[in-house]
Design a protein around this motif. Sequence first.
Motif, PDB file in Angstrom:
ATOM      1  N   GLU A 182       0.825  -1.210   0.000  1.00 20.04           N
ATOM      2  CA  GLU A 182       0.000   0.000   0.000  1.00 20.04           C
ATOM      3  C   GLU A 182       0.857   1.257   0.000  1.00 20.04           C
ATOM      4  OE1 GLU A 182      -3.281  -0.032   2.745  1.00 20.04           O
ATOM      5  OE2 GLU A 182      -3.605  -2.172   2.437  1.00 20.04           O
ATOM      6  N   THR A 183       1.896   1.240  -0.831  1.00 19.14           N
ATOM      7  CA  THR A 183       2.825   2.348  -0.956  1.00 19.14           C
ATOM      8  C   THR A 183       2.692   2.951  -2.343  1.00 19.14           C
ATOM      9  OG1 THR A 183       4.363   1.265   0.543  1.00 19.14           O
ATOM     10  CG2 THR A 183       5.266   2.993  -0.866  1.00 19.14           C
ATOM     11  N   GLN A 184       2.481   4.251  -2.402  1.00 18.01           N
ATOM     12  CA  GLN A 184       2.399   4.960  -3.675  1.00 18.01           C
ATOM     13  C   GLN A 184       3.794   5.423  -4.061  1.00 18.01           C
ATOM     14  OE1 GLN A 184      -0.246   5.913  -5.930  1.00 18.01           O
ATOM     15  NE2 GLN A 184       1.577   6.412  -7.080  1.00 18.01           N
ATOM     16  N   VAL A 185       4.256   5.016  -5.221  1.00 15.85           N
ATOM     17  CA  VAL A 185       5.557   5.434  -5.726  1.00 15.85           C
ATOM     18  C   VAL A 185       5.342   6.617  -6.660  1.00 15.85           C
ATOM     19  CG1 VAL A 185       7.564   4.776  -7.121  1.00 15.85           C
ATOM     20  CG2 VAL A 185       6.506   3.104  -5.573  1.00 15.85           C
ATOM     21  N   SER A 190      17.684  10.995  -5.227  1.00 17.24           N
ATOM     22  CA  SER A 190      17.357  10.828  -3.814  1.00 17.24           C
ATOM     23  C   SER A 190      16.105   9.988  -3.661  1.00 17.24           C
ATOM     24  CB  SER A 190      17.086  12.194  -3.178  1.00 17.24           C
ATOM     25  OG  SER A 190      18.108  13.103  -3.465  1.00 17.24           O
ATOM     26  N   LEU A 191      15.945   9.437  -2.459  1.00 14.93           N
ATOM     27  CA  LEU A 191      14.716   8.714  -2.116  1.00 14.93           C
ATOM     28  C   LEU A 191      14.214   9.233  -0.783  1.00 14.93           C
ATOM     29  CD1 LEU A 191      15.284   4.931  -2.896  1.00 14.93           C
ATOM     30  CD2 LEU A 191      13.638   6.456  -3.937  1.00 14.93           C
ATOM     31  N   PHE A 192      12.906   9.427  -0.715  1.00 12.16           N
ATOM     32  CA  PHE A 192      12.252   9.841   0.516  1.00 12.16           C
ATOM     33  C   PHE A 192      11.041   8.957   0.719  1.00 12.16           C
ATOM     34  CE2 PHE A 192      14.458  13.497  -1.106  1.00 12.16           C
ATOM     35  CZ  PHE A 192      15.018  14.082   0.014  1.00 12.16           C
ATOM     36  N   TRP A 204      11.939   8.427   6.236  1.00 12.96           N
ATOM     37  CA  TRP A 204      13.235   7.874   5.839  1.00 12.96           C
ATOM     38  C   TRP A 204      13.726   8.697   4.667  1.00 12.96           C
ATOM     39  CZ3 TRP A 204      15.321   5.642   1.449  1.00 12.96           C
ATOM     40  CH2 TRP A 204      16.483   4.884   1.614  1.00 12.96           C
ATOM     41  N   ARG A 205      15.029   8.881   4.612  1.00 15.86           N
ATOM     42  CA  ARG A 205      15.580   9.647   3.486  1.00 15.86           C
ATOM     43  C   ARG A 205      16.958   9.138   3.123  1.00 15.86           C
ATOM     44  NH1 ARG A 205      15.173  15.203   5.807  1.00 15.86           N
ATOM     45  NH2 ARG A 205      15.636  15.875   3.726  1.00 15.86           N
ATOM     46  N   ASN A 206      17.258   9.221   1.863  1.00 13.55           N
ATOM     47  CA  ASN A 206      18.605   8.965   1.360  1.00 13.55           C
ATOM     48  C   ASN A 206      18.825  10.013   0.269  1.00 13.55           C
ATOM     49  OD1 ASN A 206      20.931   8.196   0.047  1.00 13.55           O
ATOM     50  ND2 ASN A 206      20.507   6.013   0.211  1.00 13.55           N
ATOM     51  N   PRO A 207      19.456  11.140   0.623  1.00 18.54           N
ATOM     52  CA  PRO A 207      19.627  12.213  -0.348  1.00 18.54           C
ATOM     53  C   PRO A 207      20.714  11.953  -1.400  1.00 18.54           C
ATOM     54  CG  PRO A 207      20.573  12.842   1.752  1.00 18.54           C
ATOM     55  CD  PRO A 207      19.907  11.509   1.959  1.00 18.54           C
ATOM     56  N   HIS A 208      21.384  10.820  -1.303  1.00 21.82           N
ATOM     57  CA  HIS A 208      22.420  10.461  -2.289  1.00 21.82           C
ATOM     58  C   HIS A 208      22.206   9.024  -2.752  1.00 21.82           C
ATOM     59  CE1 HIS A 208      24.446  14.176  -1.333  1.00 21.82           C
ATOM     60  NE2 HIS A 208      24.324  13.880  -0.058  1.00 21.82           N
ATOM     61  N   GLU A 238      13.207  -2.068   3.673  1.00 20.52           N
ATOM     62  CA  GLU A 238      12.976  -2.330   5.092  1.00 20.52           C
ATOM     63  C   GLU A 238      12.258  -1.144   5.743  1.00 20.52           C
ATOM     64  OE1 GLU A 238      15.624  -2.974   9.104  1.00 20.52           O
ATOM     65  OE2 GLU A 238      16.411  -3.753   7.214  1.00 20.52           O
ATOM     66  N   ALA A 239      12.699   0.060   5.425  1.00 16.84           N
ATOM     67  CA  ALA A 239      12.064   1.257   5.978  1.00 16.84           C
ATOM     68  C   ALA A 239      10.628   1.395   5.474  1.00 16.84           C
ATOM     69  CB  ALA A 239      12.883   2.493   5.618  1.00 16.84           C
ATOM     70  N   MET A 240      10.387   1.041   4.221  1.00 15.72           N
ATOM     71  CA  MET A 240       9.035   1.116   3.660  1.00 15.72           C
ATOM     72  C   MET A 240       8.101   0.174   4.401  1.00 15.72           C
ATOM     73  SD  MET A 240       7.393  -0.204   0.105  1.00 15.72           S
ATOM     74  CE  MET A 240       7.790  -1.830   0.620  1.00 15.72           C
ATOM     75  N   LEU A 241       8.575  -1.028   4.684  1.00 13.82           N
ATOM     76  CA  LEU A 241       7.739  -2.008   5.375  1.00 13.82           C
ATOM     77  C   LEU A 241       7.437  -1.587   6.813  1.00 13.82           C
ATOM     78  CD1 LEU A 241       9.365  -5.256   3.985  1.00 13.82           C
ATOM     79  CD2 LEU A 241       7.139  -4.282   3.357  1.00 13.82           C
ATOM     80  N   ALA A 242       8.260  -0.709   7.385  1.00 14.64           N
ATOM     81  CA  ALA A 242       8.058  -0.243   8.759  1.00 14.64           C
ATOM     82  C   ALA A 242       7.187   1.015   8.842  1.00 14.64           C
ATOM     83  CB  ALA A 242       9.413   0.034   9.408  1.00 14.64           C
ATOM     84  N   LEU A 243       6.793   1.562   7.692  1.00 14.90           N
ATOM     85  CA  LEU A 243       5.963   2.769   7.721  1.00 14.90           C
ATOM     86  C   LEU A 243       4.623   2.493   8.395  1.00 14.90           C
ATOM     87  CD1 LEU A 243       6.419   4.249   4.133  1.00 14.90           C
ATOM     88  CD2 LEU A 243       7.197   5.261   6.269  1.00 14.90           C
ATOM     89  N   PRO A 244       4.120   3.471   9.139  1.00 10.70           N
ATOM     90  CA  PRO A 244       2.784   3.285   9.719  1.00 10.70           C
ATOM     91  C   PRO A 244       1.741   3.240   8.607  1.00 10.70           C
ATOM     92  CG  PRO A 244       3.573   5.520  10.114  1.00 10.70           C
ATOM     93  CD  PRO A 244       4.705   4.758   9.474  1.00 10.70           C
ATOM     94  N   MET A 245       0.769   2.369   8.777  1.00 12.13           N
ATOM     95  CA  MET A 245      -0.290   2.220   7.778  1.00 12.13           C
ATOM     96  C   MET A 245      -1.428   3.190   8.071  1.00 12.13           C
ATOM     97  SD  MET A 245       0.971  -0.120   5.874  1.00 12.13           S
ATOM     98  CE  MET A 245      -0.247  -0.947   4.902  1.00 12.13           C
TER      99      MET A 245
END
Length: 120
Positions: A12-15, A65-67, A77-81, A95-102
């Motif tokens: 249930e993640t929108q990319v 980058s990914l946010f 979560w962020r990875n600016p590089h 892993e961070a995506m799976l830990a996001l609150p629903m």
Amino acid sequence: MRGDHEQFVKGETQVLALSVDHIWAHKAYAKSLGDLPFPLLADWDKAVARRYGVLNEERGVAQRSLFLIDYRGYIRWRNPHYDWRSQEQYAAMTEAMLALPMIPRAKTASGNSPRKDGEK
């Protein structure tokens, strides 16, 4: 991400992809990849890249980058590089995506959350 898009849908993640390039460059890029299963948004005025701190002002380009942003709009979560070739970085993002609150589901009259199709 294109190849794993179904995993994001199931989570249930929108990319959304965002680029400071012109919309015509986006269309050519998506076409060169055989199209994308998620939207590629134009940040033509570079306001979003600037706000997220990933714009190289001198060159006028954004750092790849990914946010991960939760349903309330908080950056979780962020990875600016981000290096798309790095399996380690991709695994950390997953892993961070799976830990996001629903998003909380509405309670039914019985006090239980409604079931998804096929759930028992």
